[in-house]
Design an enzyme around this catalytic site. Structure first.
Site, PDB file in Angstrom:
ATOM      1  N   GLY A   1      44.455 -15.578  18.985  1.00 19.80           N
ATOM      2  CA  GLY A   1      44.151 -16.803  19.725  1.00 19.80           C
ATOM      3  C   GLY A   1      44.789 -16.867  21.094  1.00 19.80           C
TER       4      GLY A   1
ATOM      5  N   ASP B   1      40.684 -14.890   9.809  1.00 20.27           N
ATOM      6  CA  ASP B   1      41.325 -16.063  10.432  1.00 20.27           C
ATOM      7  C   ASP B   1      40.299 -16.866  11.194  1.00 20.27           C
ATOM      8  OD1 ASP B   1      40.898 -14.081  12.386  1.00 20.27           O
ATOM      9  OD2 ASP B   1      42.411 -14.962  13.684  1.00 20.27           O
TER      10      ASP B   1
ATOM     11  N   CYS C   1      45.100  12.645  35.122  1.00 20.49           N
ATOM     12  CA  CYS C   1      44.027  12.692  34.118  1.00 20.49           C
ATOM     13  C   CYS C   1      42.918  13.622  34.593  1.00 20.49           C
ATOM     14  CB  CYS C   1      43.483  11.294  33.801  1.00 20.49           C
ATOM     15  SG  CYS C   1      42.242  10.667  34.948  1.00 20.49           S
TER      16      CYS C   1
ATOM     17  N   ASP D   1      45.347  -4.552  21.706  1.00 20.20           N
ATOM     18  CA  ASP D   1      44.007  -4.015  21.912  1.00 20.20           C
ATOM     19  C   ASP D   1      43.389  -4.838  23.015  1.00 20.20           C
ATOM     20  OD1 ASP D   1      43.504  -6.405  19.942  1.00 20.20           O
ATOM     21  OD2 ASP D   1      41.560  -5.949  20.850  1.00 20.20           O
TER      22      ASP D   1
ATOM     23  N   GLY E   1      36.203 -12.306  12.296  1.00 18.67           N
ATOM     24  CA  GLY E   1      36.262 -13.728  12.656  1.00 18.67           C
ATOM     25  C   GLY E   1      36.014 -13.975  14.135  1.00 18.67           C
TER      26      GLY E   1
ATOM     27  N   GLN F   1      47.997 -18.055  14.132  1.00 20.29           N
ATOM     28  CA  GLN F   1      47.249 -18.937  15.042  1.00 20.29           C
ATOM     29  C   GLN F   1      48.117 -20.180  15.321  1.00 20.29           C
ATOM     30  OE1 GLN F   1      44.488 -18.291  16.638  1.00 20.29           O
ATOM     31  NE2 GLN F   1      43.592 -16.547  15.520  1.00 20.29           N
TER      32      GLN F   1
ATOM     33  N   CYS G   1      47.882   9.984  39.360  1.00 15.36           N
ATOM     34  CA  CYS G   1      47.403  10.210  37.993  1.00 15.36           C
ATOM     35  C   CYS G   1      47.018  11.675  37.799  1.00 15.36           C
ATOM     36  CB  CYS G   1      46.199   9.303  37.730  1.00 15.36           C
ATOM     37  SG  CYS G   1      45.481   9.460  36.082  1.00 15.36           S
TER      38      CYS G   1
ATOM     39  N   HIS H   1      39.432   7.533  33.043  1.00 17.59           N
ATOM     40  CA  HIS H   1      40.593   7.252  33.891  1.00 17.59           C
ATOM     41  C   HIS H   1      41.330   5.987  33.441  1.00 17.59           C
ATOM     42  CE1 HIS H   1      43.456   6.451  36.944  1.00 17.59           C
ATOM     43  NE2 HIS H   1      42.953   5.238  37.024  1.00 17.59           N
TER      44      HIS H   1
ATOM     45  N   ASP I   1      39.153  -5.226  12.837  1.00 13.85           N
ATOM     46  CA  ASP I   1      39.463  -6.658  12.887  1.00 13.85           C
ATOM     47  C   ASP I   1      38.745  -7.338  11.720  1.00 13.85           C
ATOM     48  OD1 ASP I   1      36.845  -6.679  13.624  1.00 13.85           O
ATOM     49  OD2 ASP I   1      37.156  -7.544  15.596  1.00 13.85           O
ATOM     50  N   SER I   2      38.928  -8.643  11.596  1.00 14.76           N
ATOM     51  CA  SER I   2      38.418  -9.328  10.403  1.00 14.76           C
ATOM     52  C   SER I   2      36.971  -9.765  10.553  1.00 14.76           C
ATOM     53  CB  SER I   2      39.260 -10.570  10.141  1.00 14.76           C
ATOM     54  OG  SER I   2      39.017 -11.530  11.154  1.00 14.76           O
TER      55      SER I   2
ATOM     56  N   CYS J   1      41.035  12.272  37.674  1.00 13.73           N
ATOM     57  CA  CYS J   1      41.769  12.303  38.946  1.00 13.73           C
ATOM     58  C   CYS J   1      42.055  13.727  39.404  1.00 13.73           C
ATOM     59  CB  CYS J   1      43.054  11.490  38.823  1.00 13.73           C
ATOM     60  SG  CYS J   1      42.699   9.708  38.665  1.00 13.73           S
TER      61      CYS J   1
END
Lengths: 353, 353
Positions: free
Chosen positions: B215, B114, B305, B265, B63, B188, B303, B334, B60-61, B308
């Site tokens: 934002g 930003d 995984c 994200d 900011g 934004q 699940c 998990h 990320d920036s 699990c």
């Protein structure tokens, strides 16, 4: 044996322990008795099933933790009263109760309830501790013999296993053939050779499944540790496991193994890892040190563990500096790989003799 | 994208992330700028090499962290002055400096600097933030175009890889074909549809490699999040990645993906895991609750995984209750498996349309 105090080797997933070749883990009776409780673990099918660990387990007797962690202890011939380090609640352990708890937990190997002699201890104190330990060993064994069939996996013969989990490697065929647990005695006697010798001889007469040497690595100089092991080891049957409790540094575990010791446990590789101390073929590294901040070499250039194959010293240092939880995980994996690697090498050497 | 703030997805080894199918990780420029420092990471060959992660990375920036973590911020047209949350030291980020830091880190995808509009923000405040963001996007892009060839892996064309590490799956062929990084812009405009629209149109004219909607998920009701995404998404080129930052709950990420969002994200799956909250096919479980103390079913019965498949709710609860570090590791694995599983399923659905 990596130490898994609360039914987990701190910060390491079980699959990783398996791939490192850990054959057996030590879990602490005192901690599991308090939380989640041995009755609860028994209801869930025992410790193997509860923690989903299909390989061997050993539980200590709880004695050492009672002496090292609790306040307001009161020792009588009957046992020990103490307050929980978690909430101050009042509890007591007797030899019979320790065995009941360990049968409920259902590890492959249980330990007789002993009184660990502190260091330094004078002759009078060591004799008292020796007397209690022998008496408690008798009572532990009698109670174990009367109740060993009550272990939750008695019927099936082996601790319960999850589907798809790799088969359990036999640990000297102990317990599993008998469809029940094994019980080991603990030799005490402070730093007095004659007391140690007497204690060992009396315990061997009682015919346990294995024998441990306890009360070492409690602050004494290393020559004394070695002297006590050298005194006691020849008195213990060669065809049964011989276990030195609570040791040690990498060179110690190699030395004792070559002397004939079969089992050891120690928090050192795991605890040191959580304090950023790595054991390596080039000595101990405090990976927190600034000198590693841009060191892109592997933690141990001679190690092929998953940490040394992938991560640099600089990255491990960054994780420690940033208080990242992955630091404990990766440092512990390396230290266990290093310790288990020593044991593997020594076993190979001994097999060729 | 799992969030790996300090060049580690908290508590999870990289190999586990790979086996979960994580294709890309987000790392935070602000944190890595402060510790270990972008110059140090550049000297070590860039972030991929430093953290030993051969798959894609996005930074990320800086900011958002400057606005959410630091004290005594001062925003001017030029940039932001702030004090470190670690030691109070004084720093400043301008668009040019943020890009320099991100080029030094050398992730596959960098983000334009930003100003994230807080919520609630009135029209005047949103307009000011919109104006700054557009100006800074211009400056970020100009600086990036002038310096993108300086990324440390420019010569080799792909970020450096360790021997024996599996090949890098392409992420839309970005960056790697161009033998340099990609730069995404951030839309934004607060909660004002016309500002959002204008911001998107102006950024698209500048021709970035991808576009993010920032934002959002800053405290506004979910209908408003949806309204803003619906407004902006159709304005962003379909043949470039469209990224909604900082979302969201499992049903949100599925909904937005079906609307055409390509990337998201969020710290939610990892942070919630560290607070004992599991996302499952039967809803959210607070695994700390007493009701799970002897519950031997898997955390999520649907699940597959590694958590699990092996561990019970009772065991995970015990780890949380005992403050064991393995709790964070297993809970995070998990939750990431659950999130990545949703994305995999939706991708399959969309591929069949």
């Amino acid at each position: 044996m990596p130490v898994g105090t609360q039914a987990t080797v701190k910060a390491v997933p079980h699959g990783t322990l398996e791939s490192l070749g850990a054959q057996i883990i030590l879990a602490n009776t005192y901690h599991l008795y308090l939380r989640p409780g041995h009755d609860s673990i028994r209801r869930m099918g025992g410790l193997h099933k509860f923690m989903s660990w299909p390989r061997a387990l050993l539980t200590d007797s709880g004695g050492f933790q009672v002496f090292s962690l609790t306040a307001l202890r009161k020792v009588t011939d009957d046992g020990v009263r103490f307050r929980s380090h978690l909430d101050g609640s009042s509890h007591s352990f007797t030899p019979e109760h320790s065995i009941d708890v360990q049968i409920a937990l259902g590890a492959d190997i249980a330990m007789a309830f002993d009184e660990c002699t502190e260091y330094p201890a004078d002759r009078r104190r060591a004799e008292e501790s020796f007397r209690l330990t022998l008496d408690w060993a008798h009572r532990s064994l009698a109670h174990f013999r009367a109740h060993r069939h009550e272990v939750v996996w008695h019927e099936s013969g082996v601790p319960p296993q999850e589907d798809g989990v790799p088969p359990v490697p036999p640990v000297w065929g102990l317990g599993r053939d008998d469809r029940t647990q094994s019980l080991f005695a603990i030799v005490q006697g402070g730093m007095f050779r004659d007391l140690r010798r007497q204690c060992a001889e009396r315990l061997v007469e009682m015919d346990f499944d294995g024998y441990a040497i306890g009360g070492l690595s409690v602050g004494e100089p290393r020559e004394l540790t070695l002297e006590m092991i050298s005194e006691v080891l020849p008195l213990l049957p060669r065809d049964k496991p011989r276990y030195v409790m609570g040791v040690g540094y990498p060179d110690e575990i190699e030395q004792y193994t070559r002397m004939g010791v079969d089992m050891m446990d120690c928090v050192l590789p795991t605890r040191a890892a959580r304090h950023a101390l790595l054991f390596t073929s080039v000595g101990r590294l405090n990976i927190k040190n600034k000198q590693y901040s841009e060191d892109q070499s592997p933690p141990d250039p001679a190690c092929r563990c998953l940490v040394c194959c992938r991560y640099s010293r600089a990255y491990l240092r960054h994780l420690v500096q940033s208080a990242e939880p992955l630091a404990a995980t990766l440092n512990t994996i390396h230290n266990l790989a290093y310790y288990l690697g020593i044991m593997r090498r020594v076993r190979q050497d001994l097999a060729q003799l």
